[in-house]
Design an enzyme around this catalytic site. Structure first.
Site, PDB file in Angstrom:
ATOM      1  N   ASN B 405       0.818  -1.195   0.000  1.00 47.91           N
ATOM      2  CA  ASN B 405       0.000   0.000   0.000  1.00 47.91           C
ATOM      3  C   ASN B 405       0.860   1.257   0.000  1.00 47.91           C
ATOM      4  O   ASN B 405       0.964   1.942  -1.009  1.00 47.91           O
ATOM      5  CB  ASN B 405      -0.956  -0.025   1.195  1.00 47.91           C
ATOM      6  CG  ASN B 405      -1.897   1.167   1.216  1.00 47.91           C
ATOM      7  OD1 ASN B 405      -1.873   2.002   0.327  1.00 47.91           O
ATOM      8  ND2 ASN B 405      -2.711   1.259   2.233  1.00 47.91           N
ATOM      9  N   ASP B 406       1.507   1.523   1.116  1.00 41.75           N
ATOM     10  CA  ASP B 406       2.277   2.762   1.245  1.00 41.75           C
ATOM     11  C   ASP B 406       3.307   2.929   0.128  1.00 41.75           C
ATOM     12  O   ASP B 406       3.547   4.038  -0.326  1.00 41.75           O
ATOM     13  CB  ASP B 406       3.011   2.796   2.591  1.00 41.75           C
ATOM     14  CG  ASP B 406       2.030   2.858   3.759  1.00 41.75           C
ATOM     15  OD1 ASP B 406       0.891   3.310   3.538  1.00 41.75           O
ATOM     16  OD2 ASP B 406       2.407   2.455   4.872  1.00 41.75           O
ATOM     17  N   VAL B 407       3.897   1.804  -0.317  1.00 39.74           N
ATOM     18  CA  VAL B 407       4.974   1.906  -1.308  1.00 39.74           C
ATOM     19  C   VAL B 407       4.456   2.270  -2.695  1.00 39.74           C
ATOM     20  O   VAL B 407       5.232   2.435  -3.627  1.00 39.74           O
ATOM     21  CB  VAL B 407       5.792   0.591  -1.392  1.00 39.74           C
ATOM     22  CG1 VAL B 407       6.454   0.293  -0.061  1.00 39.74           C
ATOM     23  CG2 VAL B 407       4.942  -0.576  -1.845  1.00 39.74           C
ATOM     24  N   ALA B 447       1.688   3.300   7.647  1.00 39.88           N
ATOM     25  CA  ALA B 447       1.814   4.717   7.937  1.00 39.88           C
ATOM     26  C   ALA B 447       0.454   5.330   8.272  1.00 39.88           C
ATOM     27  O   ALA B 447       0.370   6.456   8.730  1.00 39.88           O
ATOM     28  CB  ALA B 447       2.436   5.436   6.751  1.00 39.88           C
TER      29      ALA B 447
END
Lengths: 94, 479
Positions: B405-407, B447
Site C-alpha cells: 500500500n504505502d509503497v 503509515a
C-alpha cells in the site's frame, strides 16, 4: 599482536566490508543477513578459549554456554542461507 | 597459560587470517545468485578453520564437553534452519542476532573472570590491561544491547508483542542518561587502578545497564521501522564480535566483526533511504503511533471507488500485453506467493509479459520479498528492484498490487504533510489500469495514510484475502 596492527586490520576490514557489501545484489539482502549472522558467530573462538582453559570454573561454564549459542547460530545461519540460496533459480529456457 | 597465548606460532595467525579472507569471499559471492552458493561454502570453510585452529592451539582440558556443547547448539540450529517458514525469516534473524549478542556477553564475562586464559593479564599488576578493559567493556555493552534489543525485535516481529511503539514518558532523557552512564562506567573501569579489588560490581553494572538500554531503545520503534531495526542489530552484533576480537587479538574475529558491522550499517542506510526517514528519527522511535492526520482519515469513507471481481481481473490481465506485479507484506501474510506464481505462469502461457516489482521495504527485512518469491519458484530474472522497473509502469497494461500500500502511494510525491512524503514509490498509477488486492477499504497501510490510487478511474479494487483472490483469478484464467 600489538594494538596498532590490530587496529589496521580492523580499519582495512571496514573498508573491504563497505565495498563488498555495496556489491551485494539487493535480491540477496536476506541471505546476506543470515550469512553475516553465521560468520559473526566466529565469536565462538573466544567461547572455546574460555571453555578450554582451566583456571576458573565459572568462566568455563560461561564459555560452554557461549559455545552452545554460537553453534546454534553457525549451523543455523549457514544452513538457512544455503536453503534460501538454493531457491534462487533462473528462468528455464527451452 | 597466557604466555602460551602470547607466543603463538606464526601459522596460527595465518590460519585466522585465511578464515577472515574466506568470510570476505562468502559475502563477495552474494553479488549474484549464480555465485552465492559457492560463497556460502567459503564461509563454512572459514568457520571450520577458525574453530579447528582454536582447538588445536589450546590445551583442552575438557574436549568432550566442548564437543557436546557444539553438538547441542548445532542440532538446534540445524533443525530450526530446516523447519523455519520463509515468511518468518525476520524473526529468525532477530533471534540469531540475540544469540550472537548473548555469546559476546558470556565470552566477555568469562574473560573478565579468567583473564589469564585470554592473555589479557598484566604480568606486573596481575590486573587486566587497561586497553583490554576498554575493549572488554565495549564488547559486553554492545553484546548486551544486541541481545535485549534483538529479543524485543523478535517479540515484535513474531507477534508476541504489539508492533505499536511503546512510548515511555521522558524516554529520550532516560535513554541518553543510561547511555552516558554506560560510557562513564566503562571509562571509570578503564582508569581504575585495581578494578577487581575495589569495584568488582562495575563490570556487571555495565552489562546490566546495557541489557536495559537495548530493551529501552527498541520498544518505542514501530513495526514499519523493523527492517531498519533488524539491520541495525545486525550491525551491532558485528561490532560486538569485533570488540571481542580486539580483546583476543584475533584477526578472524576482527575482520568478521568489521564486515558484519559495515554490512548491517549499509543495510540500515538502504532501508532508511527507501522510507525517506533519517536514521536518528527511526532510533528516536514513535513512527506509526498515531493513525496519521485525522483529516485524511475522515475523508476515506465517502470517496467512490470501483470494485471488481476475480473474473474481471482475469479478463483484464488476459487481454494485456504486460503485467507488473507489485507484492507487499500483505502477500506474505496470506501466503499468496505460490498462487501468485501460478497466476504468473498462466499469464505467460497467454503470451503476457509478467514482471515483479519489489520496493526495498516491501517485506519485514531487506530482501525479504525476493526470498519469498524465490521460494515460490519465481525466476529471479523476472524480479526487479524499484529503480530498474519504475520507468516501465508507463508502458504496462496492468499493475497488479497485492498486499502493498504505502509503497505505491502518490502522496509520497505530492503531499508534503503526509508522513510518508519523500519516500520513493513504485509508480503503479502510471499503468493503463491498476488492480489493487486489499482485504477491505478500511485499514490503511502501516503509515496510516489513505492512498489516492484506490479512487482513480483506472483502478479496480479487488477486496478479499490476497490468497483467495489470487486463487480465484487463477481459476478465471484457467478456463
Amino acid at each position: 599482536m600489538d594494538f596498532v596492527s590490530i587496529l589496521s586490520i580492523f580499519v582495512m576490514a571496514c573498508f573491504v566490508g563497505y565495498y563488498v557489501v555495496w556489491s551485494v545484489t539487493p535480491a540477496l539482502h536476506t541471505p546476506l543477513m543470515a550469512v553475516t549472522n553465521a560468520i559473526s558467530s566466529v565469536i565462538i573462538v573466544g567461547a572455546l578459549v574460555a571453555s578450554a582453559e582451566a583456571g576458573s570454573a565459572a568462566a568455563k561454564y560461561l564459555g560452554l554456554l557461549a559455545v552452545v549459542f554460537a553453534s546454534v547460530n553457525i549451523f543455523g545461519g549457514f544452513a538457512v542461507t544455503e536453503r534460501m540460496l538454493a531457491m534462487y533459480k533462473k528462468k528455464e529456457r527451452k | 597459560m597466557h604466555e602460551a597465548v602470547a607466543s603463538v606460532p606464526p601459522f596460527v595467525a595465518l590460519a585466522y587470517l585465511v578464515a577472515g579472507v574466506l568470510f570476505i569471499l562468502a559475502l563477495r559471492g552474494l553479488s549474484s545468485p549464480a555465485t552465492s552458493r559457492t560463497g556460502n561454502r567459503f564461509g563454512m570453510a572459514g568457520m571450520a578453520i577458525a574453530v579447528a585452529t582454536t582447538l588445536y592451539t589450546h590445551d583442552i582440558a575438557n574436549l568432550p564437553e566442548i564437543i557436546g556443547a557444539i553438538a547441542i547448539g548445532g542440532v538446534i540450529g540445524f533443525i530450526t534452519a530446516r523447519k523455519i517458514a520463509m515468511t518468518d525469516m525476520p524473526q529468525l534473524v532477530a533471534a540469531f542476532h540475540s544469540l550472537v549478542g548473548l555469546a559476546a556477553v558470556l565470552v566477555g564475562a568469562a574473560a573478565y573472570l579468567n583473564p589469564g586464559a585470554f592473555g589479557i593479564l598484566d604480568a606486573a599488576t596481575q590486573q587486566i590491561h587497561n586497553a583490554s578493559r576498554i575493549e572488554l567493556g565495549l564488547g559486553v555493552a554492545i553484546g548486551a544491547i544486541t541481545f535485549s534489543g534483538s529479543v524485543i525485535a523478535f517479540l515484535k516481529l513474531n507477534g508476541n508483542m504489539s508492533g505499536k511503539p511503546i512510548l515511555l514518558p521522558a524516554r529520550h532523557a532516560i535513554n541518553l542518561g543510561t547511555l552516558a552512564a554506560i560510557l562513564g562506567l566503562i571509562a571509570w573501569y578503564f582508569v581504575l587502578p585495581a578494578p577487581t579489588l575495589t569495584a568488582p560490581w562495575l563490570f556487571w553494572v555495565v552489562i546490566g545497564l546495557s541489557f536495559a538500554i537495548g530493551f529501552l531503545l527498541i520498544i518505542p520503534i514501530g513495526g514499519a521501522d523493523m527492517p531498519v531495526v533488524v539491520s541495525m542489530l545486525n550491525s551491532y552484533s558485528g561490532w560486538a564480535a569485533a570488540a571481542m576480537g580486539f580483546t583476543l587479538g584475533n584477526s578472524a574475529m576482527i575482520i568478521t566483526g568489521a564486515l558484519v558491522g559495515s554490512s548491517g550499517a549499509i543495510l540500515s542506510y538502504i532501508m532508511c533511504k527507501a522510507m525517506n526517514r533519517s536514521f536518528i528519527s527511526v532510533i528516536a522511535g514513535g513512527f506509526g503511533a498515531d493513525a496519521g492526520p485525522a483529516g485524511a482519515g475522515g475523508a476515506v469513507v465517502d470517496r467512490p471507488y470501483k470494485r471488481g471481481s476475480a473474473e474481471d481481473a482475469a479478463f483484464l490481465m488476459k487481454q494485456a500485453d504486460s503485467v507488473i506485479i507489485v507484492p507487499g507484506y500483505g502477500m506474505a501474510v496470506s501466503q499468496a506467493q505460490h498462487a501468485l506464481r501460478e497466476m504468473g505462469d498462466l499469464l505467460k502461457k497467454e503470451g503476457v509479459s509478467v514482471k515483479y516489482a519489489i520496493h526495498p521495504v516491501a517485506g519485514r527485512m531487506p530482501g525479504h520479498m525476493n526470498v519469498l518469491l524465490a521460494e515460490a519458484n519465481v525466476p529471479y530474472d523476472e524480479v526487479f528492484e524499484l529503480e530498474d522497473i519504475n520507468g516501465e509502469f508507463g508502458q504496462a497494461d496492468v499493475a497488479f498490487v497485492i498486499g502493498a500500500n504505502d509503497v505505491t502511494n502518490p502522496a509520497a510525491k505530492t503531499d508534503k504533510t503526509s508522513p510518508i512524503y519523500g519516500m520513493p514509490i513504485l509508480d503503479v498509477a502510471n499503468a493503463k489500469s491498476v488492480l489493487f488486492v486489499k482485504r477491505s477499504m478500511g485499514g490503511a497501510g502501516y503509515a496510516g495514510v489513505d492512498n489516492d490510487v484506490f479512487y482513480m478511474d483506472n483502478t479496480m479494487m479487488l477486496l478479499a484475502d490476497a490468497k483467495k483472490m489470487v486463487e480465484e483469478i487463477v481459476k478465471g484464467l484457467a478456463h
